[in-house]
Design an enzyme around this catalytic site. Sequence first.
Site, PDB file in Angstrom:
ATOM      1  N   SER A 137      -8.941   7.428   2.292  1.00 15.31           N
ATOM      2  CA  SER A 137      -9.392   8.765   1.629  1.00 15.31           C
ATOM      3  C   SER A 137     -10.394   8.325   0.443  1.00 15.31           C
ATOM      4  CB  SER A 137      -8.308   9.373   1.051  1.00 15.31           C
ATOM      5  OG  SER A 137      -8.792  10.496   0.289  1.00 15.31           O
ATOM      6  N   LYS A 156      -1.139   5.855   2.794  1.00 16.88           N
ATOM      7  CA  LYS A 156      -2.537   6.463   2.214  1.00 16.88           C
ATOM      8  C   LYS A 156      -3.218   5.173   1.485  1.00 16.88           C
ATOM      9  CE  LYS A 156      -1.805   8.242  -2.171  1.00 16.88           C
ATOM     10  NZ  LYS A 156      -0.704   9.135  -2.646  1.00 16.88           N
ATOM     11  N   SER A 189     -19.342  17.578  -4.492  1.00 19.01           N
ATOM     12  CA  SER A 189     -19.847  18.723  -5.395  1.00 19.01           C
ATOM     13  C   SER A 189     -20.151  18.959  -6.818  1.00 19.01           C
ATOM     14  CB  SER A 189     -18.800  20.115  -5.258  1.00 19.01           C
ATOM     15  OG  SER A 189     -17.754  19.814  -5.750  1.00 19.01           O
ATOM     16  N   HIS A 217     -19.614  22.096   1.225  1.00 15.76           N
ATOM     17  CA  HIS A 217     -20.859  22.331   0.369  1.00 15.76           C
ATOM     18  C   HIS A 217     -21.959  21.937   1.388  1.00 15.76           C
ATOM     19  CE1 HIS A 217     -18.775  23.239  -3.501  1.00 15.76           C
ATOM     20  NE2 HIS A 217     -18.006  22.396  -3.053  1.00 15.76           N
ATOM     21  N   LYS A 248     -18.337  30.135   0.846  1.00 18.12           N
ATOM     22  CA  LYS A 248     -19.567  29.417  -0.021  1.00 18.12           C
ATOM     23  C   LYS A 248     -20.761  29.853   0.643  1.00 18.12           C
ATOM     24  CE  LYS A 248     -16.449  26.347  -2.390  1.00 18.12           C
ATOM     25  NZ  LYS A 248     -15.761  24.933  -2.645  1.00 18.12           N
ATOM     26  N   THR A 277       1.727  32.327   8.238  1.00 15.99           N
ATOM     27  CA  THR A 277       1.090  33.222   7.173  1.00 15.99           C
ATOM     28  C   THR A 277       0.097  34.274   8.016  1.00 15.99           C
ATOM     29  OG1 THR A 277      -0.561  32.918   5.272  1.00 15.99           O
ATOM     30  CG2 THR A 277      -1.180  31.362   7.198  1.00 15.99           C
ATOM     31  N   THR A 278      -0.259  35.163   7.313  1.00 12.79           N
ATOM     32  CA  THR A 278      -1.022  36.316   7.904  1.00 12.79           C
ATOM     33  C   THR A 278      -2.484  35.794   8.072  1.00 12.79           C
ATOM     34  OG1 THR A 278       0.488  37.860   6.779  1.00 12.79           O
ATOM     35  CG2 THR A 278      -1.573  38.761   7.483  1.00 12.79           C
ATOM     36  N   THR A 365     -11.683  17.117 -14.129  1.00 12.12           N
ATOM     37  CA  THR A 365     -12.769  17.476 -12.871  1.00 12.12           C
ATOM     38  C   THR A 365     -13.846  16.517 -12.800  1.00 12.12           C
ATOM     39  OG1 THR A 365     -12.258  20.062 -13.509  1.00 12.12           O
ATOM     40  CG2 THR A 365     -14.067  19.435 -11.610  1.00 12.12           C
TER      41      THR A 365
HETATM   42  C1  LIG Z   1     -14.245  24.842  -2.607  1.00 10.28           C
HETATM   43  C2  LIG Z   1     -13.723  23.437  -1.796  1.00 10.28           C
HETATM   44  C3  LIG Z   1     -12.795  23.512  -0.923  1.00 10.28           C
HETATM   45  C4  LIG Z   1     -12.011  24.580  -0.688  1.00 10.28           C
HETATM   46  O1  LIG Z   1     -12.831  25.567  -0.139  1.00 10.28           O
HETATM   47  P1  LIG Z   1     -12.211  27.180  -0.053  1.00 10.28           P
HETATM   48  O2  LIG Z   1     -12.586  28.004   1.117  1.00 10.28           O
HETATM   49  O3  LIG Z   1     -12.654  27.772  -1.404  1.00 10.28           O
HETATM   50  O4  LIG Z   1     -10.696  27.024  -0.360  1.00 10.28           O
HETATM   51  C5  LIG Z   1     -12.659  22.503  -0.203  1.00 10.28           C
HETATM   52  N1  LIG Z   1     -13.341  21.235  -0.302  1.00 10.28           N
HETATM   53  C6  LIG Z   1     -14.243  21.140  -1.130  1.00 10.28           C
HETATM   54  C7  LIG Z   1     -15.059  19.967  -1.250  1.00 10.28           C
HETATM   55  C8  LIG Z   1     -14.594  22.139  -1.976  1.00 10.28           C
HETATM   56  O5  LIG Z   1     -15.534  22.133  -2.740  1.00 10.28           O
END
Ligand SMILES: *Cc1c(COP(=O)(O)O)cnc(C)c1O
Length: 409
Positions: A137, A156, A189, A217, A248, A277-278, A365
Amino acid sequence: MDYTAKLDEAIQRLHDEGRYRTFIDIERKRGQFPHATWTRPDGTEQPVTVWCGNDYLGMGQHPAVLDAMKEAVDATGAGSGGTRNISGTTVYHKRLEAELADLHGKEGALVFSSAYIANDATLSTLPTLFPGLIIYSDELNHASMIEGIRRNGGAKRIFRHNDLDHLRELLAADDPEAPKLIAFESVYSMDGDFGPIKELCDIAEEFNALTYLDEVHAVGMYGPRGGGVAERDGLMGRVDIINGTLGKAFGVFGGYIAASAKMCDAVRSYAPGFIFTTSIPPAVAAGAAASIAFLKGEGGVKLREAHQTQAKILKTRLKGLGLPITDNGSHIVPLIVGDPKHTKLMSDMMLEHYGIYVQPVNFPTVPRGTERLRFTPSPVHGPNEMDHLIKALDALWSHCALNRAEMAG
Ligand SMILES: *Cc1c(COP(=O)(O)O)cnc(C)c1O
């Protein structure tokens, strides 16, 4: 045990470390993106321009998407009424998955509640399908991948960001017979840099490993039909599992993987995060499918071009002011402020004095010393919004007495 005191302690820890998050309440104005209304904690309102959204192409207000959603609500109601296994698989879900499989040139696709869940559910299930699986990873992979890999109880290895030699070293040290998977992203990102997809696929081939690519992204934004960076570079066929979001650039909600029919069948059958899950509301599935279909066509090509142009203009203008942006050639524009205090102050002042909303991004972050404002220009940001942003940043950068790069000429 004083539970309340424990909660206070936990929250105080975040305040002490300067990591307590405040959410900004906004309501976007359909038809007027990127404009929104900000509601302050005291209840007063102010118009703002959103500069940090992930609705990269403005598809969240696109008539094709809204019409499809309204039609589906009128036809079939609000929720799906069940899990995929029990009464929650509808024609809308099947259509969306077909649209996604086609987008990525794969035999199948599986829709999850979000891309977070898709990453977590898939990666945590793979060792059940491939006993003894070792996952390699990238160290900067998204939290959802880290969580899925962590929870699966398998082996991992973390390789340094985009470091092919390090990855190769780790692979070579393991049993050649062990099943392996390399997990990485196409666009990271926070720095907006690209993963070396081709080279990673080459290494995977050499070591007989599977590949897992998070294109969250990039989907909708790169490639002739919006299939992502792997589509742009002609590499989709070499990636075993592609992960993407519907929340997104597609402007709606949900997440997915696209892969071979067998891989989808196995994940569908074994992943608790898919089964118990639904399923997403049919209207959401309909909106997402309409968005994907639109972005595959000529309209999508125009939006993608406009998107890249906007990013280039913003980067050029910020560089012109000597502001230290990171330019890795993608649509994400990180402006490195360099300490948490000024980053927060800049963000607060932009909002209060200029009606510009850009969320500060702090440790953990991003690494300490690289605290930043992360701008996401889009085709809905017009020249006026751009001018206003540039003026605000120029003034505040001086106000905070932050350093500028030497200006050319
Ligand atoms: C936002 C993001 C996710 C999660 O996507 P969602 O549909 O909002 O849960 C997964 N991987 C990366 C790199 C992200 O930036």
